[in-house]
Design a protein around this motif. Structure first.
Motif, PDB file in Angstrom:
ATOM      1  N   GLY A 192     -15.073  18.873  26.010  1.00  7.99           N
ATOM      2  CA  GLY A 192     -14.023  19.874  26.059  1.00  7.99           C
ATOM      3  C   GLY A 192     -14.096  20.795  27.256  1.00  7.99           C
ATOM      4  O   GLY A 192     -13.264  21.707  27.408  1.00  7.99           O
ATOM      5  N   GLU A 193     -15.078  20.575  28.140  1.00 10.63           N
ATOM      6  CA  GLU A 193     -15.177  21.387  29.351  1.00 10.63           C
ATOM      7  C   GLU A 193     -14.090  20.951  30.344  1.00 10.63           C
ATOM      8  O   GLU A 193     -13.813  19.755  30.495  1.00 10.63           O
ATOM      9  N   ALA A 194     -13.484  21.930  31.032  1.00 10.16           N
ATOM     10  CA  ALA A 194     -12.353  21.632  31.912  1.00 10.16           C
ATOM     11  C   ALA A 194     -12.559  22.236  33.295  1.00 10.16           C
ATOM     12  O   ALA A 194     -13.257  23.247  33.466  1.00 10.16           O
ATOM     13  N   VAL A 195     -11.941  21.593  34.269  1.00 17.37           N
ATOM     14  CA  VAL A 195     -11.850  22.139  35.629  1.00 17.37           C
ATOM     15  C   VAL A 195     -10.394  22.005  36.075  1.00 17.37           C
ATOM     16  O   VAL A 195      -9.666  21.097  35.637  1.00 17.37           O
ATOM     17  N   HIS A 196      -9.988  22.920  36.930  1.00 14.90           N
ATOM     18  CA  HIS A 196      -8.602  22.957  37.389  1.00 14.90           C
ATOM     19  C   HIS A 196      -8.571  22.950  38.919  1.00 14.90           C
ATOM     20  O   HIS A 196      -9.435  23.551  39.573  1.00 14.90           O
ATOM     21  N   PHE A 197      -7.571  22.284  39.449  1.00 24.05           N
ATOM     22  CA  PHE A 197      -7.459  22.169  40.905  1.00 24.05           C
ATOM     23  C   PHE A 197      -5.999  22.278  41.281  1.00 24.05           C
ATOM     24  O   PHE A 197      -5.148  21.518  40.786  1.00 24.05           O
ATOM     25  N   THR A 198      -5.683  23.241  42.159  1.00 23.93           N
ATOM     26  CA  THR A 198      -4.317  23.415  42.647  1.00 23.93           C
ATOM     27  C   THR A 198      -4.339  23.376  44.165  1.00 23.93           C
ATOM     28  O   THR A 198      -4.707  24.361  44.830  1.00 23.93           O
ATOM     29  N   PRO A 199      -3.988  22.244  44.775  1.00 26.98           N
ATOM     30  CA  PRO A 199      -3.968  22.169  46.256  1.00 26.98           C
ATOM     31  C   PRO A 199      -2.987  23.182  46.820  1.00 26.98           C
ATOM     32  O   PRO A 199      -1.937  23.464  46.226  1.00 26.98           O
ATOM     33  N   LYS A 200      -3.335  23.732  47.971  1.00 27.44           N
ATOM     34  CA  LYS A 200      -2.430  24.670  48.621  1.00 27.44           C
ATOM     35  C   LYS A 200      -1.144  23.952  49.025  1.00 27.44           C
ATOM     36  O   LYS A 200      -1.182  22.959  49.755  1.00 27.44           O
ATOM     37  N   LYS A 201      -0.035  24.452  48.552  1.00 26.41           N
ATOM     38  CA  LYS A 201       1.240  23.781  48.803  1.00 26.41           C
ATOM     39  C   LYS A 201       1.538  23.685  50.295  1.00 26.41           C
ATOM     40  O   LYS A 201       2.008  22.651  50.779  1.00 26.41           O
ATOM     41  N   ASP A 202       1.244  24.746  51.045  1.00 29.34           N
ATOM     42  CA  ASP A 202       1.548  24.745  52.479  1.00 29.34           C
ATOM     43  C   ASP A 202       0.716  23.728  53.250  1.00 29.34           C
ATOM     44  O   ASP A 202       1.072  23.355  54.373  1.00 29.34           O
ATOM     45  N   ALA A 203      -0.406  23.312  52.668  1.00 27.36           N
ATOM     46  CA  ALA A 203      -1.260  22.349  53.350  1.00 27.36           C
ATOM     47  C   ALA A 203      -0.797  20.911  53.124  1.00 27.36           C
ATOM     48  O   ALA A 203      -1.289  19.998  53.800  1.00 27.36           O
ATOM     49  N   LEU A 204       0.117  20.705  52.197  1.00 30.37           N
ATOM     50  CA  LEU A 204       0.604  19.359  51.917  1.00 30.37           C
ATOM     51  C   LEU A 204       1.762  19.009  52.850  1.00 30.37           C
ATOM     52  O   LEU A 204       2.461  19.886  53.363  1.00 30.37           O
TER      53      LEU A 204
END
Length: 648
Positions: free
Chosen positions: A569-581
């Motif tokens: 049940g352990e979680a990690v979250h990742f949100t790439p920088k939109k401007d870098a895409l």
């Protein structure tokens, strides 16, 4: 009014508008003999003027014969209609050759043809009736001046200026250039490729006259660039594509050879102009010959005892540009087989370490009638402003590469400038006048992309993690995929409830579809998922490595969030920088698109990667090896592919 029309008819043959129409028609006939456009043996202006003069005199002779012997049947008005009909055909033919480059239609072709022919006719009318209609002369001259301006105009420059990367790869070796060929110190003889191609009728004589040999007697010719003092350097054997046969095609990669050799990579530029086109006609069915010739050239260098300690036989890379890029992939597939599947002849014993394809074609030759599948590393470089292989079909070969693979999609890069001798235009003749070239990268910037990418692929793939620091700042999309456990690549079937190695959950998606990824508004065989909302995968365990997927927004930039949950049940979250895409690249490859504001969107999948170190930093107790669920949430319509855990 009747009297004026008679005067116009009388003046038509006597140096009037029929002569002017014939002059323009002769101009369009130049495209029937395009060999003069891209060559260096004869000055362009002299060749074009001479050829135009031949056509023009021939047409004037025909008009004189009509006037003398057939004027009762072919009146000036009828003759004028014939000339206008021929002009309509020639103009529309030119426009059709460029229609694949943008969101074109019959309406555009017919409309543009009508405008061009009308301007030519009004100009001819005004010049042929200067005394009767001086205002028509002025109007025709102004319209013709406008048409000439549009034809000469490269199109607007709407892209920003390009800054250079912050870092450079230093040169550490002096470069030695060796040219091999007949009557040189490195004369490797000749090969017979006549059975592998079809030669247009009559060209054997012309090719013998120009080259001094025919496809049955092709000498080995090329350039070799070596790092002085280096031992066991990797070798890139590189070949040009289909261009005018009388151009110096192999010499156009000297910049790449010198760059790589100065950094410890040997480079061999192979001469294959004998497989290229001239007189508007090329060889056909010759792509297997290009591949076999590439292996033959590599074999000669590898078995020359003078290079024994200078080149590493276990690190031989094959590469090419345009048809040469496809030839490199075919050659690598041949090298994996004991026999040629189409001829039964033994193949060369060469261990290929990888393939570098630059703006390649794909599928023009299929060994054993099968698409080329590769089991060696493959790297693709292609440009958003490619006005030749505009469908970006190299992405299909990328999909069929089974080892490490990567692709670099460069904003504003075109096709021809990867060869320094091919100029800025991707089309020849009058068709080139329709191209919008104002936004194309400067040649030096485009060459730098290939230099850095080739070095990184062959010598140091870690550089791809920091490519932006080394490349010109024009924008690019980069995808790399090492050995991985693929959770979903959307290739298996049309069932939305199945995935490669996971169980999909699409309840959180407001839009979910599966279909072909189309990089250039047409073409493409790769399948992806189109998503708005959340797409989830239930996974039965993971493995040690980074989490990655490839993404491309349908418009603008992708807005994506990734959540990984393990069995505890352990979680990690990742949100790439939109401007870098990378944003979907809005292109106008034809000048008319800027007036119509009608664009085509070129796109490429790029890799988003969630590294092990980033996971550990956010939640040290999360264990990717016990992965249980993946949730991918996107804001706007986004295409996703190759959801995976990378073990390398």
């Amino acid at each position: 009014m009747k009297g004026i029309w008679k005067k116009l008819n009388r003046g038509a043959f006597n140096g009037g508008r029929l002569a002017w129409l014939a002059g323009f028609l002769a101009l369009f006939f130049l495209d029937e003999f395009p060999g003069f456009y891209f060559q260096t043996k004869i000055p362009h202006a002299a060749a074009d003027v001479a050829l135009w003069g031949i056509y023009f005199c021939a047409l004037l002779g025909i008009l004189a014969l009509i006037k003398k012997f057939a004027s009762a049947i072919l009146t000036p008005a009828a003759t004028e209609l014939i000339l206008l009909g021929l002009l309509i055909y020639e103009v529309s033919d030119v426009l059709r050759t460029t229609s694949s480059l943008g969101p074109s239609s019959d309406t555009y072709i017919y409309g543009a043809t009508a405008v061009v022919v009308a301007i030519i006719w009004l100009f001819a009318l005004g010049m042929g009736a200067r005394k009767l209609y001086p205002m028509a002369t002025v109007l025709g001259g102004l319209l013709m001046a406008g048409l000439v301006f549009v034809c000469a105009w490269p199109g607007p420059k709407t892209r920003p200026d390009v800054a250079q990367g912050e870092k450079t790869i230093p040169a550490t070796y002096k470069v030695e250039k060796i040219t091999y060929g007949p009557k040189s110190a490195y004369d490797y003889g000749e090969e017979n490729y006549a059975s592998y191609l079809r030669l247009p009728k009559g060209q054997d004589r012309w090719r013998k006259l120009f080259f001094g040999y025919t496809p049955a007697h092709v000498p080995y010719e090329g350039d070799l660039y070596l790092p002085v003092g280096a031992k066991n350097a990797p070798l890139l054997v590189f070949v040009h594509g289909n261009h005018n046969m009388i151009e110096d095609n192999k010499g156009g990669y000297e910049y790449l050879g010198r760059y790589l050799a100065a950094r410890g990579v040997a480079f061999q530029s192979v001469e294959q102009s004998h497989f290229n086109a001239y007189f508007g006609k090329g060889l056909s069915g010759e792509n297997d010959a290009r591949a076999l010739s590439l292996l033959d050239h590599a074999d000669k260098i590898l078995n020359d005892p003078r290079f024994k300690d200078r080149i590493d036989r276990d690190r031989v890379f094959l590469g090419g540009h345009s048809r040469g890029g496809e030839a490199a992939a075919v050659a690598a597939s041949f090298a994996e087989l004991p026999y040629n599947p189409d001829t039964g002849r033994a193949t060369k014993d060469i261990k290929v370490a990888g393939v570098l394809a630059v703006a390649p074609t794909d599928g023009q030759y299929k060994p054993g009638d099968r698409p080329v599948d590769l089991n060696v590393p493959y790297f693709l470089v292609t440009g958003a402003w490619d006005q030749d292989v505009s469908s970006l079909e190299g992405m299909d070969q990328y999909l069929r590469a089974g080892a490490w693979r990567g692709q670099l999609f460069v904003d504003y890069a075109n096709h021809s400038q990867f060869n320094s001798n091919w100029g800025r235009l991707d089309r020849e003749g009058l068709a080139a006048l329709a191209l919008a070239t104002g936004n194309i990268l400067d040649k030096a910037d485009q060459e730098r992309f290939l230099e850095v990418a080739a070095y990184a692929f062959i010598k140091d793939r870690e550089l791809f993690n920091d490519l932006k620091a080394y490349a010109p700042q024009s924008g690019f999309a980069l995808a790399t995929q090492p050995k991985s456990r693929v959770l979903a690549d959307f290739e298996e079937d049309a069932d939305l409830t199945t995935a490669t190695n996971a169980a999909p959950d699409i309840k959180g998606a407001t839009t979910y579809q599966e279909g072909a990824f189309i990089p250039s508004d047409r073409g493409g065989t790769n399948h992806v998922a189109r998503l708005i909302g959340t797409y989830a995968l239930n996974v039965d365990g993971g493995e040690d490595g980074a989490f990655a997927l490839d993404v491309a927004a349908k418009s603008g930039r992708a807005d994506i969030k990734i959540t990984l949950i393990d069995a505890a049940g352990e979680a990690v979250h990742f949100t790439p920088k939109k401007d870098a895409l990378h944003a979907a690249h809005e292109t106008g490859l034809l000048k008319w698109q800027y007036a119509a504001k009608k664009w085509e969107y070129k796109r490429a999948l790029e890799t988003v990667r969630f590294t092990k170190s980033a996971m550990a930093k956010e939640n040290p107790t999360f264990n990717i090896k016990d992965l249980s669920r993946v949730e991918i949430t996107v804001g706007g319509l986004t295409e996703i592919d190759n959801i995976r855990i990378e073990s390398d």
